[in-house]
Design a protein around this motif. Structure first.
Motif, PDB file in Angstrom:
ATOM      1  N   HIS A  99      17.824  -7.865  15.952  1.00 13.72           N
ATOM      2  CA  HIS A  99      17.599  -9.217  15.464  1.00 13.72           C
ATOM      3  C   HIS A  99      18.749  -9.631  14.538  1.00 13.72           C
ATOM      4  CE1 HIS A  99      13.547  -9.250  17.097  1.00 13.72           C
ATOM      5  NE2 HIS A  99      13.363  -8.048  16.564  1.00 13.72           N
ATOM      6  N   ALA A 100      19.304 -10.801  14.786  1.00 18.49           N
ATOM      7  CA  ALA A 100      20.437 -11.260  13.979  1.00 18.49           C
ATOM      8  C   ALA A 100      20.021 -11.634  12.573  1.00 18.49           C
ATOM      9  CB  ALA A 100      21.117 -12.448  14.654  1.00 18.49           C
ATOM     10  N   GLU A 101      18.796 -12.105  12.405  1.00 16.51           N
ATOM     11  CA  GLU A 101      18.318 -12.558  11.102  1.00 16.51           C
ATOM     12  C   GLU A 101      17.017 -11.850  10.736  1.00 16.51           C
ATOM     13  OE1 GLU A 101      20.045 -14.517   9.262  1.00 16.51           O
ATOM     14  OE2 GLU A 101      21.555 -15.172  10.721  1.00 16.51           O
ATOM     15  N   VAL A 102      16.772 -11.724   9.413  1.00 15.11           N
ATOM     16  CA  VAL A 102      15.527 -11.105   8.942  1.00 15.11           C
ATOM     17  C   VAL A 102      14.320 -11.911   9.415  1.00 15.11           C
ATOM     18  CG1 VAL A 102      14.188 -10.543   6.889  1.00 15.11           C
ATOM     19  CG2 VAL A 102      16.643 -10.062   6.931  1.00 15.11           C
ATOM     20  N   ASP A 103      14.415 -13.232   9.366  1.00  7.09           N
ATOM     21  CA  ASP A 103      13.294 -14.066   9.786  1.00  7.09           C
ATOM     22  C   ASP A 103      12.936 -13.841  11.248  1.00  7.09           C
ATOM     23  OD1 ASP A 103      12.870 -15.142   7.324  1.00  7.09           O
ATOM     24  OD2 ASP A 103      13.875 -17.050   7.717  1.00  7.09           O
ATOM     25  N   HIS A 104      13.933 -13.531  12.075  1.00  3.50           N
ATOM     26  CA  HIS A 104      13.641 -13.250  13.483  1.00  3.50           C
ATOM     27  C   HIS A 104      12.785 -11.985  13.595  1.00  3.50           C
ATOM     28  CE1 HIS A 104      17.585 -15.529  14.721  1.00  3.50           C
ATOM     29  NE2 HIS A 104      16.694 -16.297  14.137  1.00  3.50           N
ATOM     30  N   MET A 105      13.068 -11.005  12.767  1.00  4.58           N
ATOM     31  CA  MET A 105      12.274  -9.770  12.771  1.00  4.58           C
ATOM     32  C   MET A 105      10.853 -10.047  12.306  1.00  4.58           C
ATOM     33  SD  MET A 105      12.993  -6.232  10.665  1.00  4.58           S
ATOM     34  CE  MET A 105      12.770  -7.026   9.060  1.00  4.58           C
ATOM     35  N   TYR A 106      10.706 -10.853  11.264  1.00  9.14           N
ATOM     36  CA  TYR A 106       9.376 -11.180  10.768  1.00  9.14           C
ATOM     37  C   TYR A 106       8.579 -11.941  11.834  1.00  9.14           C
ATOM     38  CZ  TYR A 106      11.173  -9.983   6.102  1.00  9.14           C
ATOM     39  OH  TYR A 106      11.718  -9.334   5.021  1.00  9.14           O
ATOM     40  N   ALA A 107       9.229 -12.871  12.516  1.00 11.32           N
ATOM     41  CA  ALA A 107       8.554 -13.644  13.557  1.00 11.32           C
ATOM     42  C   ALA A 107       8.131 -12.740  14.703  1.00 11.32           C
ATOM     43  CB  ALA A 107       9.471 -14.753  14.068  1.00 11.32           C
ATOM     44  N   ALA A 108       8.980 -11.766  15.050  1.00 11.56           N
ATOM     45  CA  ALA A 108       8.632 -10.824  16.119  1.00 11.56           C
ATOM     46  C   ALA A 108       7.408 -10.003  15.727  1.00 11.56           C
ATOM     47  CB  ALA A 108       9.819  -9.914  16.416  1.00 11.56           C
ATOM     48  N   GLY A 129       0.807  -1.219   0.000  1.00 13.70           N
ATOM     49  CA  GLY A 129       0.000   0.000   0.000  1.00 13.70           C
ATOM     50  C   GLY A 129       0.833   1.258   0.000  1.00 13.70           C
ATOM     51  N   HIS A 130       2.150   1.121   0.289  1.00 19.34           N
ATOM     52  CA  HIS A 130       3.056   2.275   0.284  1.00 19.34           C
ATOM     53  C   HIS A 130       4.009   2.228  -0.914  1.00 19.34           C
ATOM     54  CE1 HIS A 130       1.696   2.204   4.494  1.00 19.34           C
ATOM     55  NE2 HIS A 130       2.010   3.493   4.539  1.00 19.34           N
ATOM     56  N   GLN A 131       3.677   1.373  -1.884  1.00 20.06           N
ATOM     57  CA  GLN A 131       4.498   1.216  -3.087  1.00 20.06           C
ATOM     58  C   GLN A 131       5.965   0.888  -2.762  1.00 20.06           C
ATOM     59  OE1 GLN A 131       2.272   4.165  -3.050  1.00 20.06           O
ATOM     60  NE2 GLN A 131       0.892   2.556  -3.814  1.00 20.06           N
ATOM     61  N   VAL A 132       6.168   0.041  -1.728  1.00 22.58           N
ATOM     62  CA  VAL A 132       7.519  -0.422  -1.380  1.00 22.58           C
ATOM     63  C   VAL A 132       7.600  -1.910  -1.698  1.00 22.58           C
ATOM     64  CG1 VAL A 132       9.201  -0.778   0.474  1.00 22.58           C
ATOM     65  CG2 VAL A 132       7.813   1.319   0.415  1.00 22.58           C
ATOM     66  N   ASP A 133       8.618  -2.271  -2.481  1.00 20.67           N
ATOM     67  CA  ASP A 133       8.801  -3.673  -2.877  1.00 20.67           C
ATOM     68  C   ASP A 133       9.665  -4.387  -1.824  1.00 20.67           C
ATOM     69  OD1 ASP A 133       9.330  -6.104  -4.015  1.00 20.67           O
ATOM     70  OD2 ASP A 133       9.920  -5.308  -5.971  1.00 20.67           O
ATOM     71  N   LEU A 134       9.047  -5.288  -1.014  1.00 15.36           N
ATOM     72  CA  LEU A 134       9.783  -5.983   0.048  1.00 15.36           C
ATOM     73  C   LEU A 134      10.867  -6.884  -0.540  1.00 15.36           C
ATOM     74  CD1 LEU A 134      10.243  -6.714   2.999  1.00 15.36           C
ATOM     75  CD2 LEU A 134       8.415  -8.420   2.812  1.00 15.36           C
ATOM     76  N   LEU A 135      10.577  -7.510  -1.680  1.00  9.88           N
ATOM     77  CA  LEU A 135      11.558  -8.406  -2.290  1.00  9.88           C
ATOM     78  C   LEU A 135      12.822  -7.628  -2.669  1.00  9.88           C
ATOM     79  CD1 LEU A 135      12.123 -11.293  -3.209  1.00  9.88           C
ATOM     80  CD2 LEU A 135      11.136 -10.700  -5.448  1.00  9.88           C
ATOM     81  N   ALA A 136      12.654  -6.424  -3.186  1.00  4.72           N
ATOM     82  CA  ALA A 136      13.804  -5.592  -3.544  1.00  4.72           C
ATOM     83  C   ALA A 136      14.560  -5.160  -2.288  1.00  4.72           C
ATOM     84  CB  ALA A 136      13.334  -4.364  -4.340  1.00  4.72           C
ATOM     85  N   ALA A 137      13.807  -4.840  -1.241  1.00  3.70           N
ATOM     86  CA  ALA A 137      14.459  -4.438   0.024  1.00  3.70           C
ATOM     87  C   ALA A 137      15.293  -5.581   0.592  1.00  3.70           C
ATOM     88  CB  ALA A 137      13.394  -3.992   1.028  1.00  3.70           C
ATOM     89  N   GLU A 138      14.802  -6.795   0.428  1.00  4.03           N
ATOM     90  CA  GLU A 138      15.558  -7.953   0.905  1.00  4.03           C
ATOM     91  C   GLU A 138      16.800  -8.171   0.040  1.00  4.03           C
ATOM     92  OE1 GLU A 138      11.874 -10.634   2.759  1.00  4.03           O
ATOM     93  OE2 GLU A 138      12.520 -10.911   0.678  1.00  4.03           O
ATOM     94  N   ARG A 195      19.476  -4.875   7.362  1.00  2.00           N
ATOM     95  CA  ARG A 195      19.965  -3.712   8.104  1.00  2.00           C
ATOM     96  C   ARG A 195      18.943  -3.272   9.147  1.00  2.00           C
ATOM     97  NH1 ARG A 195      18.487   1.220   7.487  1.00  2.00           N
ATOM     98  NH2 ARG A 195      17.644   0.844   5.392  1.00  2.00           N
ATOM     99  N   ILE A 196      17.686  -3.227   8.768  1.00  2.58           N
ATOM    100  CA  ILE A 196      16.623  -2.823   9.696  1.00  2.58           C
ATOM    101  C   ILE A 196      16.488  -3.848  10.825  1.00  2.58           C
ATOM    102  CG2 ILE A 196      14.134  -2.482   9.909  1.00  2.58           C
ATOM    103  CD1 ILE A 196      14.214  -1.325   7.034  1.00  2.58           C
ATOM    104  N   ALA A 197      16.580  -5.149  10.465  1.00  5.05           N
ATOM    105  CA  ALA A 197      16.469  -6.203  11.473  1.00  5.05           C
ATOM    106  C   ALA A 197      17.552  -6.049  12.532  1.00  5.05           C
ATOM    107  CB  ALA A 197      16.547  -7.576  10.816  1.00  5.05           C
ATOM    108  N   ARG A 198      18.776  -5.774  12.107  1.00  8.00           N
ATOM    109  CA  ARG A 198      19.887  -5.654  13.063  1.00  8.00           C
ATOM    110  C   ARG A 198      19.796  -4.365  13.865  1.00  8.00           C
ATOM    111  NH1 ARG A 198      24.763  -8.467   9.466  1.00  8.00           N
ATOM    112  NH2 ARG A 198      23.942 -10.597   9.759  1.00  8.00           N
ATOM    113  N   GLU A 199      19.245  -3.301  13.257  1.00  6.32           N
ATOM    114  CA  GLU A 199      19.003  -2.074  14.021  1.00  6.32           C
ATOM    115  C   GLU A 199      18.027  -2.334  15.162  1.00  6.32           C
ATOM    116  OE1 GLU A 199      17.572   0.738  11.211  1.00  6.32           O
ATOM    117  OE2 GLU A 199      19.560   1.193  10.352  1.00  6.32           O
ATOM    118  N   LEU A 200      17.129  -3.270  14.940  1.00  3.40           N
ATOM    119  CA  LEU A 200      16.126  -3.615  15.956  1.00  3.40           C
ATOM    120  C   LEU A 200      16.599  -4.721  16.892  1.00  3.40           C
ATOM    121  CD1 LEU A 200      12.972  -3.522  13.635  1.00  3.40           C
ATOM    122  CD2 LEU A 200      13.537  -1.901  15.462  1.00  3.40           C
TER     123      LEU A 200
END
Length: 586
Positions: free
Chosen positions: A559-568, A536-545, A552-557
Motif C-alpha cells: 500500500h502506497a499510503e497508510v490510509d490505504h492500509m487502514y481502508a483495506a 490491548g497489546h499496549q502499542v501506541d498507534l499514534l507513536a507508530a505513525e 513502513r508496514i503499509a508499504r511492506e503490504l
C-alpha cells in the motif's frame, strides 16, 4: 471529385509477394528514399496513385508532390501482400483515406501521415523508423491514430485508444481529422464485413466518431458517416428514407419556386445581394425528425433554402428581416448562431417561415465568409491559417477543453460511456451573471452547469438562481437562461446527484468525490479498529505513525499510503490478526 469508391477498386501494379515475418525492408530489399537531397530521386508516380494526384491538383494546385509520392511508395511496399476483407490490396485503404483528406484540402504532412497511418500498427515498421524517414510532424500524427495493442491492454484497449486520440488531438487536431477520414472509408466498405459486425461498428461510429465530426464542424464528413452507419444499422429504414427523399426532391424546384419569387425582390429592396440554393437534408436527419414516418414527405421536409449573403454580419440580419417581410415567420423558430456560435464555431441564422403554398420552410442565412467554416469546420481554419491552426484553434473549442478536464479522472471501464454522454447531440447556451456563455448538451441541469464552471463549484453547490428564481439543482436548463450557482463551504455531492447529472464532467467528478469520501470513511473505520486492537497489546498507534512504522508496514503490504492500509482492514482485504502481528512483532 474522385470518390473513395473509385479509389477502392485500384490495384497497384505488380504481384504481391507472400507476407512473412521479416522486416518489409529486408523482405523487399527496399530502402526508404531519404528526405532533402534525395527528394528529387523519388520514383515516378505509379498509376494507382493517379486519382490522389488528380484530387490534389484540383483542390491544391501547384503543391509539391514529391513527399506524397515518397509516402505512397513506402506505404505500398510495407502493406504489400496484405489484403482487405474485400480482397483488394490493403494499400487501397490508406490511399482512399488520403483522397478524402486531399478533397478537404489538408496539408502535405497530414496526407503523408494518412498514407502511413496503419504501417506502425500492421507492419514491422516502427515509429522510430517512421520518424527518421519522414520527420517528427508526420510521426506524431501517425502515432496519434495508431491503436493500442489489444493483447497488452485487453478489455481496456478500445477505451484507452480513444483516450489517446483525444489527448493527441489536444496537441494537434489533425489527428482527429485523419481518424474521421479513416472511419468514413471503413464505413464505405462496411458491406465486406460479416453481418454481425456491421451493426456494432456502425453503432460505435454514430455514438463516438460522428459526434466528433460534428464537434469539429466537418459536416461534409458527418453527414455521410451518419447515412452510412444508418444504412448498416437499419437497411430497410435507410432504403425507405432514400426513396422518400428522392421522390420529394424531384419536386423541389417547383415547390420552392413561389417562395423564391417573393424572397428575391424583398432582398433587392433592402440592397442585399446573394445566392439561394436548395440544400437536401441527409437521410438520417430526415428519418430521425420524422421518427420513421415518411408518408407524405414533401420537398420542404427533405430540403432547406440556403442564402449566402454578399456582405458581413449586418447584411445577414438585414436579409433575415427581408425574409420575414416576404414570408410569414413562425414565432420562436429563429436561432441566432452568429451572435452565439455553436460549439464547433458554426455561424448562421436559422428561421422557419410559411411558404406561399402553406408549407413550413426552413431558411438558413450566412455570409460567404461563414460558409467554409459551416461546411468544413476546423478544416477551413487549418486551410486558411496553415497547419498551426490545428493547434491554435483548439482554444476556441470549449467542448475539447471540457473533455480534457475530466478524461484523466475517468477509469477505463467508464471512459467510453462518459465520452458518449459528453458527445451527445444537443446544444444549450446559458449565461452566468457576469455574461459568460456556457454551452451544455440538451437536458443538462443546474448541477451540470456547476461542474462546467469547475469541480470545486460543483462539489460545493447547493442550488441555483435561474432568471432570478430559486430552483433545485435538478432543474433542466434552456438556452438563454441566466443562471447563478449557489455554493456553501463544507458542502459535498450525494449519491442522489447521479440521478440527474447529465454531462460527463459532472458524473465523473461526483463519482470521484463519492469514492474519495468512502475511502476516507473506510480508512477512519479501519484505523479505529486497529487502534482498539493495539490498545490491548499496549502499542501506541499514534507513536507508530509518528515514527514512520505504520507507513513502513503499509508499504511492506503493498500500500502506497497508510490510509490505504487502514481502508483495506475495514473492507476485509487485510486480516486484523496478521496486521497486529506486524505491529507487535509477534
Amino acid at each position: 471529385m474522385t470518390t473513395l469508391n473509385q479509389a477502392g477498386s485500384i490495384t497497384p501494379p505488380g504481384s504481391p509477394p507472400a507476407p512473412g515475418a521479416a522486416s518489409p525492408r529486408a523482405r523487399t530489399g527496399f530502402r526508404v528514399p531519404q528526405r532533402g537531397r534525395d527528394r528529387m530521386a523519388a520514383p515516378a508516380a505509379q498509376p494507382a496513385v493517379a486519382p490522389l494526384l488528380a484530387v490534389l491538383r484540383a483542390v491544391s494546385p501547384g503543391r509539391d508532390e514529391t513527399e506524397l509520392l515518397r509516402g505512397y511508395e513506402v506505404a505500398e511496399r510495407l502493406h504489400r501482400g496484405q489484403l482487405r476483407k474485400s480482397g483488394a490490396p490493403y494499400i487501397t485503404h490508406p490511399l482512399a483515406v488520403t483522397i478524402i483528406l486531399a478533397e478537404l484540402g489538408m496539408d502535405t504532412a497530414t496526407l503523408v501521415a494518412a498514407l502511413l497511418h496503419d504501417t506502425v500498427e500492421d507492419t514491422p515498421y516502427t515509429l522510430g523508423q517512421l520518424r527518421s524517414d519522414f520527420g517528427e510532424e508526420v510521426a506524431v500524427l501517425v502515432d496519434g491514430v495508431t491503436k493500442l495493442d489489444g493483447e497488452r491492454w485487453g478489455d481496456q484497449a478500445e477505451a484507452e485508444t480513444f483516450r489517446k486520440i483525444v489527448l493527441a488531438a489536444a496537441a494537434d487536431l489533425r489527428v482527429l481529422v485523419i481518424k474521421l477520414a479513416d472511419r468514413l472509408h471503413n464505413l464505405r466498405t462496411l458491406g465486406f464485413q460479416p453481418e454481425h459486425k456491421r451493426g456494432r461498428y456502425a453503432k460505435a461510429s454514430q455514438e463516438l466518431l460522428v459526434p466528433f465530426a460534428e464537434r469539429l464542424g466537418i459536416h461534409m464528413l458527418k453527414r455521410e458517416m451518419d447515412d452510412l452507419a444508418f444504412a448498416a444499422r437499419d437497411p430497410d429504414a435507410h432504403l425507405a428514407a432514400d426513396r422518400a427523399v428522392r421522390s420529394a426532391l424531384r419536386a423541389a424546384e417547383p415547390a420552392f419556386g413561389p417562395a423564391l419569387g417573393l424572397l428575391r425582390p424583398a432582398l433587392a429592396e433592402q440592397g442585399i445581394t446573394g445566392r439561394f440554393s436548395i440544400r437536401p437534408r441527409h437521410l438520417y436527419a430526415v428519418h430521425r425528425e420524422r421518427e420513421g414516418d415518411l408518408a407524405g414527405l414533401r420537398p420542404c421536409d427533405a430540403a432547406r433554402l440556403l442564402l449566402l449573403v454578399d456582405g458581413g454580419e449586418r447584411d445577414c440580419y438585414v436579409a433575415l428581416g427581408a425574409v420575414h417581410s416576404a414570408l410569414h415567420p413562425i414565432p420562436g423558430r429563429v436561432k441566432d448562431f452568429i451572435a452565439l456560435p455553436k460549439f464547433n464555431m458554426y455561424q448562421s441564422l436559422h428561421t422557419r417561415v410559411i411558404s406561399p403554398d402553406g408549407d413550413l420552410l426552413d431558411v438558413i442565412i450566412r455570409s460567404r465568409a461563414m460558409h467554409p467554416v459551416a461546411e468544413y469546420g476546423i478544416v477551413a481554419h487549418i486551410r486558411e491559417a496553415g497547419t498551426g491552426a490545428a493547434t491554435a484553434e483548439r482554444r476556441d473549442l470549449v467542448w475539447l477543453s471540457r473533455l480534457l478536464a475530466w478524461q484523466s479522472d475517468a477509469p477505463s471501464a467508464a471512459f467510453l460511456d462518459s465520452l458518449r454522454a459528453d458527445l451527445a447531440p444537443g446544444d444549450v447556451a446559458v449565461f452566468t451573471p457576469s455574461g459568460e456563455v456556457v454551452a451544455l448538451p440538451a437536458g443538462a441541469t443546474a448541477l451540470d452547469l456547476a461542474y462546467a464552471l469547475g469541480p470545486e463549484t460543483g462539489d460545493l453547490c447547493i442550488g441555483a438562481l435561474v432568471n432570478g428564481r430559486l430552483t433545485a439543482l435538478s432543474a433542466e436548463l434552456r438556452s438563454g437562461n441566466v443562471v447563478e450557482v449557489l455554493t456553501e463551504p463544507g458542502g459535498g455531492p450525494s449519491e442522489d446527484w447521479l440521478r440527474f447529472a447529465v454531462t460527463a464532467p459532472a458524473r465523473v467528478h461526483i463519482r470521484r468525490s463519492l469514492d474519495r469520501r468512502l475511502a476516507e470513511e473506510a480508512a477512519a473505520a479501519g484505523r479505529r479498529e486497529l487502534l482498539q486492537a493495539l490498545a490491548g497489546h499496549q502499542v501506541d498507534l499514534l507513536a507508530a505513525e509518528a515514527h514512520g512504522d505504520s507507513l513502513r508496514i503499509a508499504r511492506e503490504l503493498g500500500h502506497a499510503e497508510v490510509d490505504h492500509m487502514y481502508a483495506a482492514l475495514a473492507t476485509g482485504v487485510l486480516d486484523l490478526d496478521d496486521l497486529l502481528a506486524r505491529f507487535t512483532g509477534r
